[in-house]
Design an enzyme around this catalytic site. Structure first.
Site, PDB file in Angstrom:
ATOM      1  N   PHE A  35       1.199  -1.317   0.148  1.00  0.00           N
ATOM      2  CA  PHE A  35      -0.092   0.359  -0.257  1.00  0.00           C
ATOM      3  C   PHE A  35       0.849   1.300  -0.054  1.00  0.00           C
ATOM      4  O   PHE A  35       0.781   1.466  -1.402  1.00  0.00           O
ATOM      5  CB  PHE A  35      -1.006  -0.433   1.323  1.00  0.00           C
ATOM      6  CG  PHE A  35      -1.704   1.203   1.399  1.00  0.00           C
ATOM      7  CD1 PHE A  35      -2.278   2.313   0.851  1.00  0.00           C
ATOM      8  CD2 PHE A  35      -1.701   1.146   2.841  1.00  0.00           C
ATOM      9  CE1 PHE A  35      -2.764   3.104   1.522  1.00  0.00           C
ATOM     10  CE2 PHE A  35      -2.057   2.838   3.554  1.00  0.00           C
ATOM     11  CZ  PHE A  35      -3.085   3.413   2.610  1.00  0.00           C
TER      12      PHE A  35
ATOM     13  N   ASP B 143       9.735  -6.945  -3.337  1.00  0.00           N
ATOM     14  CA  ASP B 143       8.209  -7.312  -2.394  1.00  0.00           C
ATOM     15  C   ASP B 143       8.594  -8.677  -2.299  1.00  0.00           C
ATOM     16  O   ASP B 143       8.294  -9.610  -3.441  1.00  0.00           O
ATOM     17  CB  ASP B 143       7.182  -6.649  -3.094  1.00  0.00           C
ATOM     18  CG  ASP B 143       6.434  -6.170  -1.839  1.00  0.00           C
ATOM     19  OD1 ASP B 143       5.863  -5.608  -1.643  1.00  0.00           O
ATOM     20  OD2 ASP B 143       5.739  -7.752  -1.360  1.00  0.00           O
TER      21      ASP B 143
ATOM     22  N   GLY C 289       2.239  -7.301   0.165  1.00  0.00           N
ATOM     23  CA  GLY C 289       1.732  -6.697  -1.181  1.00  0.00           C
ATOM     24  C   GLY C 289       0.988  -7.593  -2.464  1.00  0.00           C
ATOM     25  O   GLY C 289       1.185  -8.300  -2.582  1.00  0.00           O
TER      26      GLY C 289
ATOM     27  N   LYS D 148      24.845   0.362   3.300  1.00  0.00           N
ATOM     28  CA  LYS D 148      26.151   0.511   4.524  1.00  0.00           C
ATOM     29  C   LYS D 148      27.419  -0.432   3.439  1.00  0.00           C
ATOM     30  O   LYS D 148      28.133   0.735   2.858  1.00  0.00           O
ATOM     31  CB  LYS D 148      26.818  -0.617   5.691  1.00  0.00           C
ATOM     32  CG  LYS D 148      27.349  -0.789   5.736  1.00  0.00           C
ATOM     33  CD  LYS D 148      28.181  -1.193   7.359  1.00  0.00           C
ATOM     34  CE  LYS D 148      29.518  -1.863   7.581  1.00  0.00           C
ATOM     35  NZ  LYS D 148      29.638  -3.593   7.132  1.00  0.00           N
TER      36      LYS D 148
ATOM     37  N   TYR E  76       5.333  -7.830  16.296  1.00  0.00           N
ATOM     38  CA  TYR E  76       5.185  -6.716  14.796  1.00  0.00           C
ATOM     39  C   TYR E  76       5.844  -5.338  16.389  1.00  0.00           C
ATOM     40  O   TYR E  76       6.541  -5.020  15.534  1.00  0.00           O
ATOM     41  CB  TYR E  76       3.323  -6.278  14.889  1.00  0.00           C
ATOM     42  CG  TYR E  76       3.863  -4.602  13.952  1.00  0.00           C
ATOM     43  CD1 TYR E  76       4.404  -4.882  12.809  1.00  0.00           C
ATOM     44  CD2 TYR E  76       2.924  -3.337  14.949  1.00  0.00           C
ATOM     45  CE1 TYR E  76       4.303  -3.900  11.659  1.00  0.00           C
ATOM     46  CE2 TYR E  76       3.009  -2.452  13.527  1.00  0.00           C
ATOM     47  CZ  TYR E  76       3.475  -2.870  12.442  1.00  0.00           C
ATOM     48  OH  TYR E  76       3.662  -1.882  11.780  1.00  0.00           O
TER      49      TYR E  76
ATOM     50  N   LYS F  96       9.978  -3.780  15.651  1.00  0.00           N
ATOM     51  CA  LYS F  96      10.065  -2.405  15.299  1.00  0.00           C
ATOM     52  C   LYS F  96      10.453  -1.809  15.944  1.00  0.00           C
ATOM     53  O   LYS F  96      11.485  -1.098  15.834  1.00  0.00           O
ATOM     54  CB  LYS F  96       8.450  -1.551  15.395  1.00  0.00           C
ATOM     55  CG  LYS F  96       7.803  -2.408  13.602  1.00  0.00           C
ATOM     56  CD  LYS F  96       8.665  -1.548  11.759  1.00  0.00           C
ATOM     57  CE  LYS F  96       7.684  -1.691  11.241  1.00  0.00           C
ATOM     58  NZ  LYS F  96       8.321  -1.773   9.971  1.00  0.00           N
TER      59      LYS F  96
ATOM     60  N   TYR G 202      23.617   0.871  13.629  1.00  0.00           N
ATOM     61  CA  TYR G 202      24.709   1.159  12.175  1.00  0.00           C
ATOM     62  C   TYR G 202      24.783   2.200  12.373  1.00  0.00           C
ATOM     63  O   TYR G 202      26.034   3.376  11.784  1.00  0.00           O
ATOM     64  CB  TYR G 202      23.728   0.678  11.120  1.00  0.00           C
ATOM     65  CG  TYR G 202      24.119  -0.250  10.931  1.00  0.00           C
ATOM     66  CD1 TYR G 202      23.458  -1.576  11.431  1.00  0.00           C
ATOM     67  CD2 TYR G 202      24.405  -0.625   9.805  1.00  0.00           C
ATOM     68  CE1 TYR G 202      23.710  -2.882  11.264  1.00  0.00           C
ATOM     69  CE2 TYR G 202      24.890  -2.431   9.164  1.00  0.00           C
ATOM     70  CZ  TYR G 202      24.388  -3.167   9.465  1.00  0.00           C
ATOM     71  OH  TYR G 202      24.773  -4.366   9.597  1.00  0.00           O
TER      72      TYR G 202
END
Ligand code: UDP
Length: 310
Positions: free
Chosen positions: A12, A32, A37, A106, A146, A150, A160
């Site tokens: 989306f 993807d 998706g 990187k 979830y 995250k 990083y």
């Protein structure tokens, strides 16, 4: 012209972002694995000269030939229905997928944009939620796969930046809606609109007094692009501050669609957050961005889209 990798490019938000990047003259590589998706979302740009699509799972080693200026990691199973059905995939895409895409950035000397979520705030004890609120998240709860993936992703991005001096951006995306959401997505707006258009009552969870604040997709994409152009290396909330109860949302959708099927109440999912509203002060002052599409206008555009697919 820069070359941008968008993971979750057939989703989306991903498909809308790819389109906007192409309009701005960028070269876009979309990736993807089509778990949530769908390539139909890319129909309008599939044969664009500056667009390439790879079917690939971002939790596996990623090879991209040539230079990359940006990696935008959007791939995610963001809907509660999808992440509840695929908790391990959800954890892997937030953890391993973020690791692989960071490694790629990187290697290529690219900048990196991570799309985090308002779910890092969990069931918040403060409303609205500013970026310096640390959240109220259950690491062993039903939404943990979830939320924690995250949160881990944000930490990895931070690592990083600190260890490899990677140029990073972190967006915390609040509830977003618009054309191209799946009718089976399970989230409240596509569900209510599908129900209203197909003669079913709207399924309000609990008493419907819980709140969310809904951002229209074009505003959200503007926000992501403003963040990309900024130099802000710390998380920024993106969303809309127009907070509504779910009952109010249902009534608005009934009004706009002219549905005569009414509302039915169902059990509320466990640990469903009671309130959610972004504090957008940082986005306003540091990105010069704020949403402009009203809920009513956004719903009208979304309903028009759903009328062609339901
Ligand atoms: N919700 C609802 N009916 C539905 C789907 C969702 O009342 O058919 C409620 C859900 O319980 C939650 C709110 O709408 O309180 C937003 O849910 P959604 O899944 O869209 O997003 P999230 O919970 O991740 O904000």
């Amino acid at each position: 012209m820069s070359r941008v990798l968008v993971t979750g490019g057939a989703g989306f938000l991903g498909s809308h972002l790819c389109e906007r990047l192409l309009e701005r003259g960028h070269e876009v590589v979309a990736m993807d694995n089509q778990v949530s998706g769908r390539t139909e979302n890319l129909d309008q740009i599939f044969y664009h000269d500056a667009f390439t699509y790879y079917e690939h799972d971002v939790t596996k080693f990623i090879h991209i030939s040539g230079e990359l200026d940006w990696v935008v990691h959007l791939a995610s199973l963001a809907s509660p229905t999808f992440y509840r059905a695929n908790p391990i995939k959800t954890l892997k895409v937030g953890a391993l997928g973020t690791h692989k895409t960071l490694g790629l950035a990187k290697e290529k000397g690219a900048s990196y944009l991570f799309t985090s979520t308002s779910e890092v705030y969990g069931d918040p004890e403060v409303n609205p939620q500013p970026e310096d609120y640390w959240g109220n998240v259950n690491s062993y709860g039903p939404r943990a796969c979830y939320d924690e993936s995250k949160r881990y992703g944000e930490s990895l991005v931070r690592a990083y930046r600190d260890e490899h001096d990677l140029d990073v951006r972190v967006a915390r995306i609040f509830n977003t809606y618009g054309p191209r959401m799946r009718t089976d997505d399970g989230r409240v707006i596509p569900t209510f609109v599908r129900q209203a258009l197909s003669g079913e009552p709207l399924t309000v969870h609990g008493d419907g007094e819980q709140t969310r604040s809904f951002c229209y997709v074009s505003d959200l994409i503007d926000g992501l692009l403003a963040l990309k152009q900024s130099e802000v290396q710390t998380p920024v909330n993106l969303g809309n501050t127009d907070e509504r109860t779910i009952l109010d949302l249902a009534e608005t959708i009934i009004e706009v669609t002219g549905s005569e099927n009414g509302i039915t109440h169902e059990a509320r999912p466990p640990q469903d957050p009671s309130v959610r509203r972004p504090d957008l002060e940082k986005a306003r002052s540091e990105l010069g961005w704020e949403p402009t599409v009203s809920l009513r206008d956004g719903l009208e555009r979304t309903i028009e889209h759903f009328e062609s697919v339901v």
